[in-house]
Scaffold this active site. Structure first.
Site, short mmCIF file in Angstrom:
data_model
loop_
_atom_site.label_atom_id
_atom_site.label_comp_id
_atom_site.label_asym_id
_atom_site.label_seq_id
_atom_site.Cartn_x
_atom_site.Cartn_y
_atom_site.Cartn_z
N GLU A 216 32.44 36.87 41.12
CA GLU A 216 32.96 36.15 42.28
C GLU A 216 32.62 36.99 43.50
O GLU A 216 33.29 37.98 43.79
CB GLU A 216 34.47 35.92 42.15
CG GLU A 216 34.87 35.14 40.91
CD GLU A 216 34.24 33.78 40.83
OE1 GLU A 216 33.77 33.26 41.87
OE2 GLU A 216 34.19 33.20 39.73
N CYS A 250 37.21 36.24 51.05
CA CYS A 250 35.83 36.00 50.61
C CYS A 250 35.34 34.61 50.98
O CYS A 250 34.13 34.38 51.09
CB CYS A 250 35.70 36.23 49.11
SG CYS A 250 36.75 35.17 48.09
#
Length: 471
Positions: A216, A250
């Site tokens: 990720e 993110c």
């Protein structure tokens, strides 16, 4: 008892692997008990964990920790408890027509021992989220915490040791060298959340053991304001998505693509919205600090370097930066160029470049010509345009007419694509990530399989022709 950062990591992994072999397919009651233990870690120690995160950041609003970490953690546990027993059931069906009356099934089998590497920006949720999925899938887990959140990391290790049996979850702390050693362990699956740069090293280390990975990562997630967007709404949601946790997310909007005529309008609206969201900015305690000195210096250089190279800085408040507290005033950047570092690197902070376009296809081409991002935020009301953008762009996930919230949907997998990540998790998708969906073909007692045995004569050839015609 060994300190979490002084464990003999290979020995600890082998210990968990041996214990997993004794109970390789935990029943639902065991999995549910582990999930409830994790719930107790979060629910019973919410205040302590929020205080530790606040201390690690220098300043992290309690409200943001509750909203962005505690709530999604508890929600993920609750969802797994509600649906996990059903996810465990084999999926049965009939074999292909040519092989009837045989049957098939998919049996979700625990992988074994899963490794999870946690980043610093959301240390609670990005520990608990993947941990939920690994536990509901029946695995044992080793978790490597970030060295940049030392107080929370140590607290989480202590709480897990207190609430779990020692053969279920092991939390590891320590510096980057410990993280490097951790990534090189032969896990049955390794999940890493963090920067693309570090992701290369993690994948390289895992490849030595052929360890399957879920990465990720991040990238430059665009917000695209379409011609028929509700403009003020779009600005509000982009500013919100950019400023929670001071942009250290993110999937925060990294830059905005908007009609050229609307640049000044966006700047004016964004300043008003920032004042409404964070009144008395200079004294507002609901705006987060930048987590580390190194990251703060990097963001200042991205901003100041862009201005030196010709960009315009438009602060969303008149309050000055407070370097001693690592509080960085949010800034819009206009007149940016493609070669500026702020347009090359993931920003991960409260700087927001505005990139004007003349046609929607021009904006689409801009997104498509760059590395595939972790998220795309499209603000548009016309369904034809929405479909056009979705068909011609790639992103790990999409929110339409909002930002961030696709990550909180348990029925949607979360993950990147290409440079922004490999694989996904959350909810049933996470259960499958941490399971081997073992295929089983079950032959019926009375069947025609023997007709295809050698020697290959006339009947065989006739049957083969029938099979070939039917595909």
């Amino acid at each position: 008892m060994n300190q979490p950062d002084r464990l003999d990591l290979p020995t600890e992994l082998q210990r968990l692997r041996t214990l997993q072999a004794r109970d390789p397919w935990p029943d639902w009651s065991t999995r549910a008990r582990r999930l409830r233990a994790l719930d107790a870690v979060v629910r019973s120690h919410r205040d302590e964990m929020a205080a530790a995160i606040h201390a690690d950041f220098g300043s992290r609003p309690r409200e943001e920790t509750d909203m962005l970490e505690v709530f999604p953690s508890l929600s993920a546990i609750r969802h797994a408890l509600r649906h996990g027993k059903r996810w465990m059931k084999p999926k049965r069906g009939l074999a292909s027509l040519a092989f009837l009356p045989a049957s098939t099934e998919l049996r979700p089998q625990p992988l074994g021992v899963v490794g999870i590497i946690v980043p610093w920006n959301y240390p609670l949720f990005l520990s608990v989220g993947p941990l939920v999925d690994a536990l509901v899938a029946g695995n044992r887990v080793m978790v490597k915490m970030s060295e940049y959140t030392p107080r929370f990391s140590q607290l989480f290790a202590e709480l897990v040791a207190r609430h779990f049996q020692p053969d279920e979850v092991v939390v590891v702390t320590g510096d980057a060298s410990v993280g490097q050693a951790f990534a090189g362990l032969p896990f049955d699956h390794l999940l890493f959340t963090g920067s693309t740069e570090v992701g290369y090293h993690v994948m390289r280390s895992a490849s030595a053991n052929l360890t399957p990975v879920t990465l990720e990562l991040g990238g430059k997630s665009p917000a695209l304001i379409g011609p028929d967007a509700r403009f003020d709404h779009a600005v509000e949601r982009i500013v919100f998505g950019k400023l929670v946790n001071a942009g250290q997310t993110c999937i925060a909007p990294d830059y905005v693509l908007l009609p050229r005529a609307d640049v000044a309008r966006f700047a004016s609206a964004a300043r008003e919205i920032a004042a409404r969201l964070y009144p008395d900015f200079a004294n507002n305690m609901q705006y987060a600090s930048i987590a580390t000195d190194r990251h703060y210096r990097r963001l200042v250089e991205l901003r100041d370097g862009a201005v030196r190279d010709g960009a315009r800085s438009e602060p969303l408040d008149d309050a000055p930066d407070r370097a001693e507290q690592r509080l960085l005033t949010p800034v819009l950047l206009t007149d940016v160029r493609e070669d500026m570092p702020v347009m090359q690197q993931e920003i991960f902070g409260p700087l927001l470049p505005l990139v004007p376009y003349d046609t929607l296809d021009q904006a689409i081409d801009y997104i498509a010509s760059h590395p595939r991002p972790l998220a795309l935020y499209l603000f548009e009301q016309d369904q034809t345009r929405i479909d056009h953008v979705l068909a011609r762009t790639h992103a790990g996930g999409v929110s339409l007419n909002d930002t961030l919230y696709h990550i909180a949907q348990h029925r949607l997998p979360f993950g990147g694509v290409g440079p922004s990540g490999i694989g996904g998790y959350h909810g049933e998708a996470g259960f499958r990530t941490f399971s081997h969906m073992k295929p089983v073909f079950r032959q019926a007692r009375f069947n025609a399989a023997g007709l295809l045995n050698p020697p290959y004569g006339k009947l065989f050839k006739q049957l083969l022709e029938i099979l070939l015609r039917r595909g």
